[in-house]
Design a protein around this motif. Structure first.
Motif, PDB file in Angstrom:
ATOM      1  N   GLY A   1       0.824  -1.213   0.000  1.00 32.99           N
ATOM      2  CA  GLY A   1       0.000   0.000   0.000  1.00 32.99           C
ATOM      3  C   GLY A   1       0.850   1.251   0.000  1.00 32.99           C
ATOM      4  O   GLY A   1       0.587   2.214  -0.735  1.00 32.99           O
ATOM      5  N   ARG A   2       1.890   1.245   0.808  1.00 39.10           N
ATOM      6  CA  ARG A   2       2.797   2.390   0.876  1.00 39.10           C
ATOM      7  C   ARG A   2       3.577   2.540  -0.426  1.00 39.10           C
ATOM      8  O   ARG A   2       3.782   3.658  -0.914  1.00 39.10           O
ATOM      9  N   ALA A   3       4.011   1.410  -0.993  1.00 35.59           N
ATOM     10  CA  ALA A   3       4.749   1.442  -2.258  1.00 35.59           C
ATOM     11  C   ALA A   3       3.885   2.033  -3.368  1.00 35.59           C
ATOM     12  O   ALA A   3       4.341   2.864  -4.160  1.00 35.59           O
ATOM     13  N   ARG A   4       2.611   1.623  -3.422  1.00 38.29           N
ATOM     14  CA  ARG A   4       1.703   2.130  -4.462  1.00 38.29           C
ATOM     15  C   ARG A   4       1.447   3.623  -4.268  1.00 38.29           C
ATOM     16  O   ARG A   4       1.460   4.388  -5.247  1.00 38.29           O
ATOM     17  N   ALA A   5       1.204   4.053  -3.044  1.00 35.29           N
ATOM     18  CA  ALA A   5       0.938   5.471  -2.782  1.00 35.29           C
ATOM     19  C   ALA A   5       2.151   6.320  -3.164  1.00 35.29           C
ATOM     20  O   ALA A   5       2.013   7.401  -3.750  1.00 35.29           O
ATOM     21  N   TYR A   6       3.344   5.825  -2.850  1.00 39.06           N
ATOM     22  CA  TYR A   6       4.574   6.529  -3.215  1.00 39.06           C
ATOM     23  C   TYR A   6       4.675   6.653  -4.739  1.00 39.06           C
ATOM     24  O   TYR A   6       4.967   7.723  -5.270  1.00 39.06           O
ATOM     25  N   ALA A   7       4.424   5.540  -5.438  1.00 40.67           N
ATOM     26  CA  ALA A   7       4.520   5.536  -6.896  1.00 40.67           C
ATOM     27  C   ALA A   7       3.544   6.526  -7.517  1.00 40.67           C
ATOM     28  O   ALA A   7       3.898   7.239  -8.465  1.00 40.67           O
ATOM     29  N   VAL A   8       2.331   6.593  -7.002  1.00 40.69           N
ATOM     30  CA  VAL A   8       1.340   7.526  -7.537  1.00 40.69           C
ATOM     31  C   VAL A   8       1.839   8.960  -7.419  1.00 40.69           C
ATOM     32  O   VAL A   8       1.775   9.744  -8.380  1.00 40.69           O
ATOM     33  N   LYS A   9       2.397   9.324  -6.261  1.00 39.76           N
ATOM     34  CA  LYS A   9       2.865  10.698  -6.043  1.00 39.76           C
ATOM     35  C   LYS A   9       4.056  11.027  -6.937  1.00 39.76           C
ATOM     36  O   LYS A   9       4.125  12.115  -7.525  1.00 39.76           O
ATOM     37  N   VAL A  10       4.990  10.087  -7.058  1.00 33.62           N
ATOM     38  CA  VAL A  10       6.156  10.325  -7.913  1.00 33.62           C
ATOM     39  C   VAL A  10       5.733  10.416  -9.377  1.00 33.62           C
ATOM     40  O   VAL A  10       6.210  11.289 -10.118  1.00 33.62           O
ATOM     41  N   MET A  11       4.833   9.523  -9.802  1.00 40.27           N
ATOM     42  CA  MET A  11       4.409   9.543 -11.192  1.00 40.27           C
ATOM     43  C   MET A  11       3.638  10.812 -11.544  1.00 40.27           C
ATOM     44  O   MET A  11       3.716  11.298 -12.675  1.00 40.27           O
ATOM     45  N   ARG A  12       2.918  11.390 -10.587  1.00 44.69           N
ATOM     46  CA  ARG A  12       2.256  12.670 -10.849  1.00 44.69           C
ATOM     47  C   ARG A  12       3.294  13.750 -11.136  1.00 44.69           C
ATOM     48  O   ARG A  12       3.147  14.541 -12.078  1.00 44.69           O
ATOM     49  N   LYS A  13       4.342  13.785 -10.318  1.00 43.14           N
ATOM     50  CA  LYS A  13       5.413  14.758 -10.541  1.00 43.14           C
ATOM     51  C   LYS A  13       6.101  14.498 -11.884  1.00 43.14           C
ATOM     52  O   LYS A  13       6.414  15.425 -12.632  1.00 43.14           O
ATOM     53  N   TYR A  14       6.337  13.250 -12.178  1.00 44.64           N
ATOM     54  CA  TYR A  14       6.976  12.857 -13.431  1.00 44.64           C
ATOM     55  C   TYR A  14       6.145  13.311 -14.631  1.00 44.64           C
ATOM     56  O   TYR A  14       6.678  13.885 -15.591  1.00 44.64           O
ATOM     57  N   ASN A  15       4.847  13.074 -14.589  1.00 46.65           N
ATOM     58  CA  ASN A  15       3.975  13.458 -15.695  1.00 46.65           C
ATOM     59  C   ASN A  15       3.972  14.966 -15.905  1.00 46.65           C
ATOM     60  O   ASN A  15       3.986  15.444 -17.046  1.00 46.65           O
ATOM     61  N   VAL A  16       3.956  15.741 -14.819  1.00 47.68           N
ATOM     62  CA  VAL A  16       4.008  17.208 -14.924  1.00 47.68           C
ATOM     63  C   VAL A  16       5.313  17.635 -15.576  1.00 47.68           C
ATOM     64  O   VAL A  16       5.332  18.494 -16.475  1.00 47.68           O
ATOM     65  N   LEU A  17       6.429  17.032 -15.148  1.00 49.46           N
ATOM     66  CA  LEU A  17       7.729  17.384 -15.717  1.00 49.46           C
ATOM     67  C   LEU A  17       7.818  16.997 -17.193  1.00 49.46           C
ATOM     68  O   LEU A  17       8.408  17.728 -17.995  1.00 49.46           O
ATOM     69  N   MET A  18       7.253  15.855 -17.551  1.00 55.68           N
ATOM     70  CA  MET A  18       7.250  15.436 -18.954  1.00 55.68           C
ATOM     71  C   MET A  18       6.437  16.400 -19.812  1.00 55.68           C
ATOM     72  O   MET A  18       6.828  16.731 -20.940  1.00 55.68           O
ATOM     73  N   GLU A  19       5.307  16.885 -19.277  1.00 59.56           N
ATOM     74  CA  GLU A  19       4.495  17.856 -20.014  1.00 59.56           C
ATOM     75  C   GLU A  19       5.265  19.159 -20.216  1.00 59.56           C
ATOM     76  O   GLU A  19       5.238  19.749 -21.292  1.00 59.56           O
ATOM     77  N   LYS A  20       5.989  19.594 -19.177  1.00 61.45           N
ATOM     78  CA  LYS A  20       6.796  20.816 -19.288  1.00 61.45           C
ATOM     79  C   LYS A  20       7.896  20.639 -20.329  1.00 61.45           C
ATOM     80  O   LYS A  20       8.171  21.536 -21.127  1.00 61.45           O
ATOM     81  N   SER A  21       8.534  19.470 -20.316  1.00 62.28           N
ATOM     82  CA  SER A  21       9.596  19.194 -21.294  1.00 62.28           C
ATOM     83  C   SER A  21       9.043  19.216 -22.714  1.00 62.28           C
ATOM     84  O   SER A  21       9.655  19.725 -23.633  1.00 62.28           O
ATOM     85  N   ALA A  22       7.854  18.618 -22.875  1.00 62.89           N
ATOM     86  CA  ALA A  22       7.228  18.583 -24.201  1.00 62.89           C
ATOM     87  C   ALA A  22       6.891  19.989 -24.682  1.00 62.89           C
ATOM     88  O   ALA A  22       7.091  20.325 -25.849  1.00 62.89           O
ATOM     89  N   ARG A  23       6.384  20.819 -23.765  1.00 62.14           N
ATOM     90  CA  ARG A  23       6.031  22.206 -24.144  1.00 62.14           C
ATOM     91  C   ARG A  23       7.259  23.011 -24.510  1.00 62.14           C
ATOM     92  O   ARG A  23       7.213  23.868 -25.378  1.00 62.14           O
ATOM     93  N   SER A  24       8.375  22.740 -23.813  1.00 60.12           N
ATOM     94  CA  SER A  24       9.591  23.516 -24.084  1.00 60.12           C
ATOM     95  C   SER A  24      10.389  22.940 -25.252  1.00 60.12           C
ATOM     96  O   SER A  24      11.414  23.489 -25.643  1.00 60.12           O
ATOM     97  N   GLY A  25       9.934  21.799 -25.770  1.00 56.44           N
ATOM     98  CA  GLY A  25      10.580  21.206 -26.923  1.00 56.44           C
ATOM     99  C   GLY A  25      11.827  20.437 -26.618  1.00 56.44           C
ATOM    100  O   GLY A  25      12.651  20.163 -27.488  1.00 56.44           O
ATOM    101  N   LYS A  26      12.029  20.047 -25.353  1.00 52.91           N
ATOM    102  CA  LYS A  26      13.217  19.294 -24.954  1.00 52.91           C
ATOM    103  C   LYS A  26      12.978  17.808 -25.119  1.00 52.91           C
ATOM    104  O   LYS A  26      11.905  17.328 -24.949  1.00 52.91           O
TER     105      LYS A  26
END
Length: 200
Positions: free
Chosen positions: A175-200
């Motif tokens: 349960g803790r592992a899954r909750a951790y993964a969800v939080k990290v993946m949310r941050k990851y997805n936001v960063l990937m969207e920023k990278s895509a917008r900036s063309g990196k």
């Protein structure tokens, strides 16, 4: 129920994107010879912690990872504070490297996580490093990248591998592992969207 569905959707989408963006790299082994290859350094002001993008990018390339996933973990684990500690579940934020090392010394024998990537003392002992070596930002980032690479190769490209970075195994406190993964993946997805917008 709708929150669960949204969380599941985020995990699935993030997992698919994650798998597509991160190539497999079988058989990687940590080598002490890899230390100190990174020329960039974390620049730490008195009250400001700034992630140096070339450092994250270079280490990510060394371990066939996306820099966004390393940034997501560093952000979640330590808030980019290179001296952050966790002593058996208690978070501590020393003001300096020296203070961090003194706290570790006072808690000798206890389990602890340290640095940008909150590398656990198990790994530090496994690689025969001193806390001082493992606390160095570039070394800590490289250790964290190796552990993540190991988890990905061991458990696949999914939330289980990200959770295993935190708990040691996806079967340990699932349960803790899954909750951790969800939080990290949310941050990851936001960063990937920023990278895509900036063309990196």
């Amino acid at each position: 129920m709708s929150r669960f569905i949204i969380a599941l959707y985020v995990i699935l989408c993030g997992g698919i994107l994650f798998r597509a963006m991160i190539p497999a790299d079988e058989g990687r082994e940590f080598s002490p010879a890899e230390r100190h290859e990174v020329q960039q350094r974390m620049k730490v002001a008195d009250r400001e912690r700034i992630p140096v993008r070339p450092l994250f990018s270079q280490v990510a390339e060394e371990f066939s990872l996306q820099p966004e996933i390393l940034n997501a973990i560093a952000d979640y684990e330590s808030g980019y504070n290179p001296w952050a500690l966790n002593i058996e579940g208690r978070s501590v934020y020393p003001d300096s490297r020296e203070e961090a090392l003194a706290i570790i010394e006072r808690n000798r024998g206890k389990s602890y996580d340290l640095g940008l990537m909150q590398v656990n003392s198990y790994w530090i002992r496994k690689f025969e490093l001193s806390p001082a070596e493992a606390l160095e930002p570039e070394e800590n980032l490289r250790l964290g990248a190796w552990i993540l690479r190991y988890c990905l190769d061991s458990y696949g490209y999914n939330w289980r591998a990200i959770g295993a970075y935190h708990t040691g195994s996806p079967n340990n406190l699932p349960g803790r592992a899954r909750a951790y993964a969800v939080k990290v993946m949310r941050k990851y997805n936001v960063l990937m969207e920023k990278s895509a917008r900036s063309g990196k």
